[in-house]
Design an enzyme around this catalytic site. Structure first.
Site, mmCIF file in Angstrom:
data_model
loop_
_atom_site.group_PDB
_atom_site.id
_atom_site.type_symbol
_atom_site.label_atom_id
_atom_site.label_comp_id
_atom_site.label_asym_id
_atom_site.label_seq_id
_atom_site.Cartn_x
_atom_site.Cartn_y
_atom_site.Cartn_z
ATOM 1 N N CYS A 129 0.848 -1.185 0.000
ATOM 2 C CA CYS A 129 0.000 0.000 0.000
ATOM 3 C C CYS A 129 0.889 1.242 0.000
ATOM 4 O O CYS A 129 2.080 1.169 0.229
ATOM 5 C CB CYS A 129 -0.863 0.005 1.256
ATOM 6 N N ARG A 136 1.045 1.870 -5.922
ATOM 7 C CA ARG A 136 1.248 0.869 -4.867
ATOM 8 C C ARG A 136 -0.077 0.283 -4.385
ATOM 9 O O ARG A 136 -0.104 -0.718 -3.676
ATOM 10 C CB ARG A 136 1.976 1.481 -3.658
ATOM 11 N N TRP A 172 -3.944 -1.560 -1.192
ATOM 12 C CA TRP A 172 -3.971 -2.728 -2.068
ATOM 13 C C TRP A 172 -4.382 -3.866 -1.155
ATOM 14 O O TRP A 172 -3.594 -4.336 -0.345
ATOM 15 C CB TRP A 172 -2.610 -2.968 -2.702
ATOM 16 N N ASN A 218 0.891 -0.653 6.173
ATOM 17 C CA ASN A 218 1.222 -1.372 4.945
ATOM 18 C C ASN A 218 1.886 -2.672 5.378
ATOM 19 O O ASN A 218 2.860 -2.651 6.125
ATOM 20 C CB ASN A 218 2.196 -0.544 4.095
ATOM 21 N N GLY A 219 1.332 -3.795 4.965
ATOM 22 C CA GLY A 219 1.960 -5.082 5.298
ATOM 23 C C GLY A 219 0.914 -6.118 5.661
ATOM 24 O O GLY A 219 -0.271 -5.954 5.406
ATOM 25 N N GLU A 229 6.862 -19.401 -21.378
ATOM 26 C CA GLU A 229 6.702 -18.063 -20.777
ATOM 27 C C GLU A 229 7.801 -17.127 -21.261
ATOM 28 O O GLU A 229 7.564 -15.967 -21.584
ATOM 29 C CB GLU A 229 6.702 -18.161 -19.253
ATOM 30 N N LYS A 272 7.141 -13.558 -23.191
ATOM 31 C CA LYS A 272 7.712 -12.268 -22.776
ATOM 32 C C LYS A 272 8.391 -11.575 -23.949
ATOM 33 O O LYS A 272 8.238 -10.374 -24.154
ATOM 34 C CB LYS A 272 8.715 -12.496 -21.636
ATOM 35 N N GLU A 296 5.726 -10.319 -26.485
ATOM 36 C CA GLU A 296 4.866 -9.178 -26.105
ATOM 37 C C GLU A 296 5.676 -7.928 -25.780
ATOM 38 O O GLU A 296 5.146 -6.824 -25.847
ATOM 39 C CB GLU A 296 3.951 -9.554 -24.957
ATOM 40 N N HIS A 335 11.147 -33.922 -33.269
ATOM 41 C CA HIS A 335 9.881 -34.266 -33.958
ATOM 42 C C HIS A 335 9.428 -33.134 -34.855
ATOM 43 O O HIS A 335 8.237 -32.984 -35.124
ATOM 44 C CB HIS A 335 8.815 -34.591 -32.911
ATOM 45 N N LYS A 348 -3.743 -4.639 -20.027
ATOM 46 C CA LYS A 348 -3.344 -5.320 -18.790
ATOM 47 C C LYS A 348 -4.385 -6.356 -18.385
ATOM 48 O O LYS A 348 -4.038 -7.444 -17.945
ATOM 49 C CB LYS A 348 -3.162 -4.307 -17.656
HETATM 50 C C1 AGP Z 1 1.124 -11.607 -19.432
HETATM 51 O O1 AGP Z 1 2.440 -11.101 -19.704
HETATM 52 C C2 AGP Z 1 0.133 -11.185 -20.488
HETATM 53 N N1 AGP Z 1 -0.043 -9.774 -20.392
HETATM 54 C C3 AGP Z 1 -1.132 -11.998 -20.513
HETATM 55 O O2 AGP Z 1 -0.789 -13.255 -21.049
HETATM 56 C C4 AGP Z 1 -1.856 -12.239 -19.165
HETATM 57 O O3 AGP Z 1 -1.100 -13.116 -18.372
HETATM 58 C C5 AGP Z 1 -3.213 -12.895 -19.474
HETATM 59 O O4 AGP Z 1 -3.968 -11.986 -20.228
HETATM 60 C C6 AGP Z 1 -3.971 -13.279 -18.206
HETATM 61 O O5 AGP Z 1 -4.226 -12.128 -17.446
HETATM 62 P P1 AGP Z 1 -4.769 -12.337 -15.960
HETATM 63 O O6 AGP Z 1 -3.675 -13.041 -15.206
HETATM 64 O O7 AGP Z 1 -5.032 -10.961 -15.428
HETATM 65 O O8 AGP Z 1 -6.022 -13.173 -16.022
#
Ligand code: AGP
Length: 616
Positions: free
Chosen positions: A2, A30, A77, A103-104, A486, A490, A493, A509, A611
């Site tokens: 927070c 935060r 938060w 905060n904590g 993953e 990264k 994106e 394969h 996001k």
């Molecule tokens: C993660 O780097 C991406 N922005 C995306 O794959 C994200 O993980 C996915 O949209 C799921 O989002 P959420 O965890 O908020 O459900």
């Protein structure tokens, strides 16, 4: 995580609420599910609102606070209790003698709450912070001295906390204390400040003092005195803040992405906090599924998207090994349109940082219609997926602002492991000493992640050397396989480069046809202590290098075979196989971020991405 701001002055004015509101605005990253300000001077006033900070600012504009000489503010938060006006800070004690922000996470809140109940002190919120506020008032009532009272209370608290409090009886004095959560002091002229970080007051002063662990600070407009919880005086070290206000919001990092990667040790540590009782047994107080039902579960289906799905994929290896329950990983948007085999014995685990991803939410609804129990692993308190699930296990990564998920990912894996160990404990698959052993291993991961972060420059140099790459492949085996995927995500994106993650065993394969001279390939290498896995991956490296690949290998410190086989070696501290993903993902996050920055891209807001994907 927070945001906290405190202000104290020798003069009464309206300035405190103005300074605190400005600090909260810079700290909004935060925490932003609720906010509040309390002031004291000739009178004592408080305003707090659920919702974004703007809701509070609008309220203040409509109903300004009275003149005052001290003010404390908080952006929340949620960790205990959903976002609401009642759960917002500041909290006021039962006798209106104390106002407090926190905060904590207080680990021993249950016993503290019982003591209040025994005294018939009613609670008006669900928070651990309010409990501390009442205890501070009880101590103050005994001593009549807020400083002594703070000392009495903090020595009883377990967990992580930054506390800032005042009493209207002495409105030219602030008390603050910290353990495991940050607190800095700002030094002004006739006024002084405290904050979760320098963003709280950097527009007022750049002269600051960082408080150390287990320290209490007492402030007036002209004096600042610091002591340990044991009462030993401390000579605080003053320093000049060289960040501007914008950088301060990012904790001094150039981007939220870099800040959040560096938050990862805390994200894992905070997600582990307060999960065991004093006998060492796991107790998940947010879990509201009848243990008898959990004992009958014969299948687990993880539903999630993107990075969250990869976290579930990592967890599959651990949960199947610990609990002997089959774990399926389903992309939420596929699960919904299949005719999945789901029964009342299926446990759906919905993983989501935002808790608002529409694909995942619709899959949760679909699964519940089929009679399955749904447990959500989310990072955002009170989010839709959390509210619509039968139970919730919160990650405590703090707000994740950058669109690409980093700290939430390691927190999700941690939460999945806690769930797996809880099920193993409940179903008798693991004895308490075995579970404690795994929790100890998890407890060592924050320190090991921090060691990797110290190699940030080395990894960034490697990334910059590849800024013109048009394709990067990622290979992993066992728990390294979802990490390979993953790592590829990264890079896609953040740097807009084609990247693909493969199971290393899949190479022959088909994908090996992609290997040509100079093709960059990241390989996540298992620990040499698992020779069956390790030796096969070393062979994979040799196969692709023989065909011209440029191999960047992530391997354990001391892995001589990997050092010999790879073109570039990035080492991570030694760890058990199931803990490796928490470590091996970090270099891949740093690599993708640095390469994107080398290309001049916006790593916090990549093109085309949101996001939270709140549409199907
Ligand atoms: C993660 O780097 C991406 N922005 C995306 O794959 C994200 O993980 C996915 O949209 C799921 O989002 P959420 O965890 O908020 O459900």
């Amino acid at each position: 995580m927070c945001g906290i701001v405190g202000y104290v002055a020798t003069e009464t004015s309206l300035r405190g609420s103005e300074v605190v509101a400005g600090g909260l605005a810079r700290l909004e990253y935060r925490g932003y599910d609720s906010a509040g300000i309390a002031v004291a001077g000739d009178s004592f006033a408080l305003v707090k609102k659920a919702g974004p900070l703007q809701a509070l600012l609008d309220e203040l504009a409509a109903h300004p606070l009275p003149e005052h000489s001290c003010a404390i503010g908080h952006t929340r938060w949620a960790t205990h209790g959903a976002p609401s006006d009642a759960n917002a800070h500041p909290h006021v004690s039962f006798d209106s003698k104390i106002a407090l922000v926190h905060n904590g996470i207080i680990e021993n809140v249950a016993e503290l709450r019982e003591e209040l109940a025994a005294r018939h002190i009613a609670l008006s919120s669900e928070t651990d912070s309010e409990v501390v506020c009442h205890h501070l008032a009880l101590a103050y009532a005994k001593t009549g001295d807020l400083s002594a009272a703070m000392g009495d209370v903090v020595t009883r608290l377990e967990g992580s906390f930054t506390l800032v409090a005042f009493t209207p009886d002495d409105p030219q004095r602030l008390l603050a204390a910290r353990r495991n959560s940050p607190l800095v002091v700002g030094l002004g002229d006739g006024e002084n400040y405290v904050g979760s970080d320098v963003a709280a007051f950097v527009d007022q002063t750049r002269t600051a003092i960082e408080l150390g662990q287990d320290q209490i600070v007492e402030l007036t407009g002209t004096e600042v005195s610091i002591r340990t919880f044991d009462g030993e005086p401390v000579e605080g070290t003053t320093y000049e803040v060289d960040w501007d206000a914008d950088a301060a919001v990012k904790g001094g990092y150039p981007t939220f992405m870099e800040k959040e990667i560096h938050d990862e040790p805390a994200a894992v540590a905070d997600t582990l906090l307060a999960r065991t009782d004093d006998t060492g047994h796991l107790h998940l107080d947010e879990l509201r599924i009848d243990p008898a039902i959990l004992r009958q579960v014969d299948k687990i289906v993880v539903i999630a998207c993107g990075t969250a799905a990869y976290a579930g994929h990592v967890a599959k290896y651990a949960i199947e090994h610990w609990c002997r329950i089959p774990v399926e990983i389903e992309l939420a948007h596929e699960f919904r349109y299949r005719d999945p085999v789901v029964s009342e014995k299926t446990l759906i685990v919905a993983i989501s940082q935002s808790g608002e991803t529409m694909d995942t939410l619709m899959a949760v609804r679909h699964a519940r219609e089929q009679g399955a129990k749904v447990l959500a692993i989310v990072n955002t308190h009170g989010s839709t997926i959390a509210r619509e699930s039968d139970a919730v296990l919160y990650t405590h990564a703090g707000p994740e602002v950058a669109v690409a998920s980093t700290k939430a990912f390691v927190a999700q894996i941690t939460a999945c492991y806690i769930l797996g160990l809880y099920l193993a404990q409940l179903r008798g698959n693991k004895y308490i000493d075995e579970i404690s052993g795994y929790l100890d291993q998890l407890g060592r991961m924050p320190g090991k992640i921090a060691q990797i972060l110290e190699k940030e420059d080395e990894i960034a140099d490697l990334a910059r050397s590849l800024k013109d790459a048009t394709s990067v492949l990622f290979l992993g085996r066992h728990v390294g396989y979802p990490i390979a995927m993953e790592g590829a995500l990264k890079l896609k994106e953040l740097a807009y480069i084609h990247a693909e993650g493969f199971a290393a065993g899949e190479l022959k394969h088909g994908p090996i046809a992609l290997i040509e001279s100079g093709q960059p390939v990241f390989v996540i290498c298992p620990t040499p202590r698992r020779p069956l896995l390790h030796n096969k991956v070393i062979s994979n490296i040799e196969e692709i290098r023989a065909r011209g690949a440029s191999v960047m290998c992530i391997a354990e410190e001391g892995d001589e075979a990997a050092a010999r086989a790879a073109d570039h070696l990035i080492t991570v501290p030694q760890a058990p196989t199931l803990m490796h993903p928490l470590l091996t993902v970090v270099p891949l996050q740093i690599f993708a971020c640095a390469l994107a920055e080398a290309k001049g891209l916006n790593v916090d807001k990549p093109r085309n991405l949101a996001k939270a994907v709140t549409v199907e």
